[in-house]
Design an enzyme around this catalytic site. Structure first.
Site, mmCIF file in Angstrom:
data_model
loop_
_atom_site.group_PDB
_atom_site.id
_atom_site.type_symbol
_atom_site.label_atom_id
_atom_site.label_comp_id
_atom_site.label_asym_id
_atom_site.label_seq_id
_atom_site.Cartn_x
_atom_site.Cartn_y
_atom_site.Cartn_z
ATOM 1 N N LYS A 1 0.839 -1.197 0.000
ATOM 2 C CA LYS A 1 0.000 0.000 0.000
ATOM 3 C C LYS A 1 0.878 1.253 0.000
ATOM 4 C CE LYS A 1 -0.248 -0.459 5.020
ATOM 5 N NZ LYS A 1 -1.023 -1.064 6.104
ATOM 6 N N TYR B 1 12.861 32.192 5.726
ATOM 7 C CA TYR B 1 11.582 32.795 6.122
ATOM 8 C C TYR B 1 11.509 33.018 7.625
ATOM 9 C CZ TYR B 1 9.360 31.675 1.620
ATOM 10 O OH TYR B 1 9.023 31.611 0.311
HETATM 11 C C1 LIG Z 1 -0.316 -2.078 6.776
HETATM 12 C C2 LIG Z 1 -0.842 -3.362 7.158
HETATM 13 C C3 LIG Z 1 0.013 -4.463 7.329
HETATM 14 C C4 LIG Z 1 1.500 -4.359 7.282
HETATM 15 O O1 LIG Z 1 1.952 -3.844 8.509
HETATM 16 P P1 LIG Z 1 3.502 -3.616 8.841
HETATM 17 O O2 LIG Z 1 3.523 -3.170 10.231
HETATM 18 O O3 LIG Z 1 3.966 -2.562 7.913
HETATM 19 O O4 LIG Z 1 4.161 -4.898 8.592
HETATM 20 C C5 LIG Z 1 -0.543 -5.697 7.568
HETATM 21 N N1 LIG Z 1 -1.888 -5.843 7.664
HETATM 22 C C6 LIG Z 1 -2.738 -4.808 7.534
HETATM 23 C C7 LIG Z 1 -4.181 -5.051 7.658
HETATM 24 C C8 LIG Z 1 -2.248 -3.539 7.287
HETATM 25 O O5 LIG Z 1 -3.078 -2.508 7.201
#
Ligand SMILES: *Cc1c(COP(=O)(O)O)cnc(C)c1O
EC number: 5.1.1.1
Length: 807
Positions: A477, A702
């Protein structure tokens, strides 16, 4: 044994069988002893070898040299000498005297072991070489190294090290080098020598009978003494034109070596001065021994397996570039073609290839090259250079040829690249970087470099924690945590992970459009998405009955089966079915045959933290009972999964059928139990746009919050909060690294730029600036910002170009 007693001046305490000694040992812990071994016992400071004699006799050793009075043992040879070290040295000297082939002796302060190992690599294809093991260069190490010498060898390479005056004479008679190498002189062991001069003259004693001596003239102290006292052939070499051999480092890692009118060129991949000096010692010694330049080059290539960096970057007109414009050798070409072949998302592949300059090649070579290109699925060749042009007939793929880079740059063909993957591989002389500049997507100089090898390493690390049949879903993601979801997903597909997960349907669509074929779970699919999900074969996470109903109806209209991933809420309280919702859920699923439950899972709220372990276990229990309930109602078994990255490490026993790996792939071990096992994968880099000097009392940026308390040198760097460099990093709250030096921020971070303090540092316009990487790390930046590494990674904005590389 009789002659051993004679040559060492020892006397038998007891007699055993008459044997030829094969192997000498001084270490009682090694137990490969036999009747042909000789154990020499020493009286050490903490350890007395004599104490081990009875034990060794039991192991089968029948021959001993001792320096203490020990009891005679029937049927065992025990020879008593005055000192064991001297006896060992004498034995080695006797063996050495019978050996007539060349022996190379190496001494000096640094580089002895490296030179010995490298020379061995270069010479061992032509000679049968005996060398000292490891850095055996002491009063005991040297005779042990020399002892095995015999007719099965025709070359010896030994190193000698001394720490005080008087030691070298002994080593000299044991090694008795015919050719010497004097590496250099440093300041180690100063306390025992009156002066550097004395140290040099002591070391030189190793070569008192040598026929020739290789040394670097640029070390004046060494050169002077050798000139005064060495009587054999003086083979001094120099980087400054003063030697018998003169060495020049040319562009593109080439060493040009001249001796009178003879000239040799070698390609070496070493940058630092010490390594260059070491390799020149090896090359010149090999030349003196009459080794052919080609054999030397092959040896050099073996020493430093090409560490070649291959980068995949975006080019103009939706093309991609892999660009290696620095060297062109056959091994490197193979590697680059493999990397190109792995990029399955681009079907059209072109190579721009220069002549190979190292040596002239025959027609067979080009015929094989043609085969290789076909085999690696190259669709088009653009050959640059007279030699390729001359052999154009042998190529079966569409190809054009240019005698030099300029004529290619002026051709129409240079404007015709689109939708293809272009590999540019050329020797430095051809300056193909001009081509790659034209073909590269133009943009802002701030880049996120992603090390694909490190990602592979991290994936393999997590795999090593799993049972052989536990599946891996990788969560890609948010652009794979900012790194670039398409490229990373392609690579994960290549490494055969089982599943991918994205947050939203569009992310999955983008992957499918780039040819990713792995199953993909969409974690937050909404009512609007079913059409896209069906069309692109994406599988939704189902978290509520309403959502499930609306999806089931949409899929039924299209007469499609819904591949659903059910998430159970066990304490995270984000998405998912609560335990009390399960009966209704099960009723609905069992009465709708078009629903296929692919998996049942839950998400842990604090998997990485020890203090929440009880809570985690409670989540796992709740999940297991919920999952069991669902499974009992189905006629098949869905995949169960619980663990994210932190959980894989901290709660390894809850692997179930699959795990969901996220941040760990990117080198961040959130549970901190296995910090050292991951490799850093992402480097955010920018450049210095301008350097200025401000006077004490002036302000910077700034709001005038950066105040110069003294005269300062300020660098403006091309990154700001719009790139993801958070505003909290301003005003000295963070540093960047320029040429290995830390530079703190000054004043406020601007939208597109920031100012850093480079007072007293070597920093120039155009210099690379490391914003994060190994140092400072993403975790360090997260600490400075009071946030977590996830946020730092995913904040790197889209405007920052991603560059993927492999080494
Ligand atoms: C983001 C996510 C993961 C991965 O988590 P990490 O801590 O980055 O390994 C696994 N399962 C779900 C449902 C997630 O949203």
């Amino acid at each position: 044994m009789q002659h051993i007693a004679e040559s060492t001046g020892g006397r038998f305490l007891s007699h055993g069988p008459i044997v030829e000694i094969d192997h000498i040992s001084i270490d009682s812990r090694v137990n490969e002893y036999g009747a042909y071994d000789l154990f020499i016992a020493f009286r050490g400071q903490n350890h007395n070898g004599h104490d081990f004699i009875p034990e060794l006799i039991k192991k089968g050793v029948k021959n001993f040299i001792v320096e203490e009075d020990v009891e005679a043992v029937e049927n065992i040879n025990i020879i008593k000498v005055t000192t064991s070290v001297k006896a060992l040295q004498t034995l080695a000297t006797v063996k050495r005297k019978r050996f007539i082939s060349p022996v190379i002796g190496i001494t000096g302060s640094n580089g002895k072991t490296i030179i010995k190992e490298w020379l061995y690599d270069i010479l061992s294809t032509r000679f049968s070489v005996l060398k000292s093991p490891k850095s055996y260069n002491s009063q005991i190490g040297v005779p042990l190294s020399v002892w095995p010498i015999g007719p099965e060898f025709n070359m010896g390479i030994f190193e000698a090290g001394i720490s005080q005056p008087g030691e070298m004479e002994k080593l000299a008679s044991i090694i008795s080098p015919t050719i010497g190498i004097f590496t250099n002189i440093g300041t180690a062991h100063e306390e025992f020598f009156d002066s550097q001069n004395q140290k040099v003259s002591e070391k030189l004693k190793l070569f008192k009978d040598s026929e020739a001596l290789v040394f670097c003239m640029d070390h004046e102290l060494i050169a002077r003494q050798i000139n005064e006292s060495f009587i054999g052939e003086k083979i001094g070499w120099s980087f400054n034109g003063k030697g018998v051999y003169n060495v020049e480092l040319k562009e593109g890692h080439h060493l040009a070596i001249r001796k009178g009118t003879e000239q040799y060129t070698f390609s070496v991949n070493l940058k630092d001065k010490a390594s260059l000096e070491n390799i020149v010692h090896c090359i010149i010694t090999s030349l003196v021994l009459g080794v052919k330049t080609q054999d030397i080059q092959e040896g050099i290539d073996r020493i430093q397996p090409i560490k070649m960096r291959l980068e995949l970057k975006k080019g103009i007109n939706r093309s991609y570039l892999i660009d290696d414009t620095y060297n062109n050798d056959v091994a490197g070409l193979h590697k680059a073609l493999d990397f190109m072949d792995q990029q399955k998302h681009v079907s059209n592949k072109t190579i721009i290839l220069s002549d190979f300059i190292q040596n002239k090649h025959s027609k067979t070579f080009y015929t094989e090259l043609n085969q290789l290109l076909l085999q690696k699925n190259v669709n088009r060749l653009i050959g640059i250079g007279p030699q390729l042009s001359q052999h154009k007939q042998v190529f079966d793929l569409p190809a054009t040829f240019y005698t030099n880079t300029e004529s290619f740059l002026q051709s129409d063909e240079i404007h015709q690249f689109q939708n293809e993957l272009v590999l540019i591989k050329g020797a430095r002389q051809f300056a193909l970087e001009k081509v790659s500049k034209l073909l590269a997507e133009k943009g802002h100089k701030t880049v996120l470099e992603v090390n694909l090898d490190a990602i592979t390493h991290n994936l393999n690390f997590y795999r090593s924690l799993l049972k052989p049949d536990t599946k891996i879903m990788v969560v890609v993601k948010a652009l794979a945590y900012g790194s670039g979801s398409e490229e990373v997903s392609k690579m994960l597909e290549f490494h055969k992970v089982d599943y991918l997960a994205v947050a939203y349907a569009d992310e999955g669509v983008a992957l499918r459009k780039n040819g990713v074929t792995l199953p993909i779970m969409v974690m937050n699919a909404s009512d609007d998405d079913p059409f896209n999900l069906m069309r692109f074969n994406l599988e939704p996470e189902i978290f509520s009955l309403e959502q499930l109903k609306s999806f089931t109806e949409a899929y039924a209209l299209a007469d499609r089966e819904l591949q659903a991933h059910l998430i159970l809420n066990t304490g995270m309280n984000r998405l998912g079915f609560n335990p009390e919702d399960l009966d209704q859920l099960i009723d609905y699923i069992t009465s709708n045959k078009s629903i296929k439950v692919k998996s049942v899972f839950t998400h842990l709220a604090a998997s990485e933290e020890l203090e929440h372990s009880d809570f985690t276990k409670d989540q796992v229990d709740k999940f297991r009972s919920g999952a069991q309930k669902i499974e009992d109602a189905l006629a098949y078994k869905p995949i169960r999964h619980i663990l994210n990255s932190g959980g894989i490490v901290r709660h390894n026993s809850f692997q179930e059928d699959m795990v969901r790996l996220g941040i760990g792939l990117h080198g961040i071990e959130v549970s901190h139990l296995k910090d050292g096992d991951l490799q850093n994968t992402a480097y955010l880099k920018t450049v210095i746009s301008q350097i200025r000097y401000v006077k004490s009392g002036e302000t910077i940026g700034y709001g005038r919050s950066g105040v110069a308390k003294k005269d300062m040198k300020i660098a403006t760097i091309a990154i700001g909060y719009a790139d993801g460099y958070l505003r909290v990093f301003g005003n000295g709250n963070a540093f960047v690294v320029i040429q290995g030096q830390k530079a703190k921020t000054v004043g406020n971070i601007c939208m597109d730029m920031s100012m850093v303090d480079v007072t007293g540092l070597n920093a120039n316009v155009g210099d690379e600036v490391v914003v994060f990487g190994e140092n400072p790390s993403v975790s360090q930046l997260a600490d400075w910002a009071g946030t977590i590494p996830y946020e730092i990674l995913t904040n790197v904005s889209n405007r920052v170009k991603r560059v993927f590389y492999t080494e």
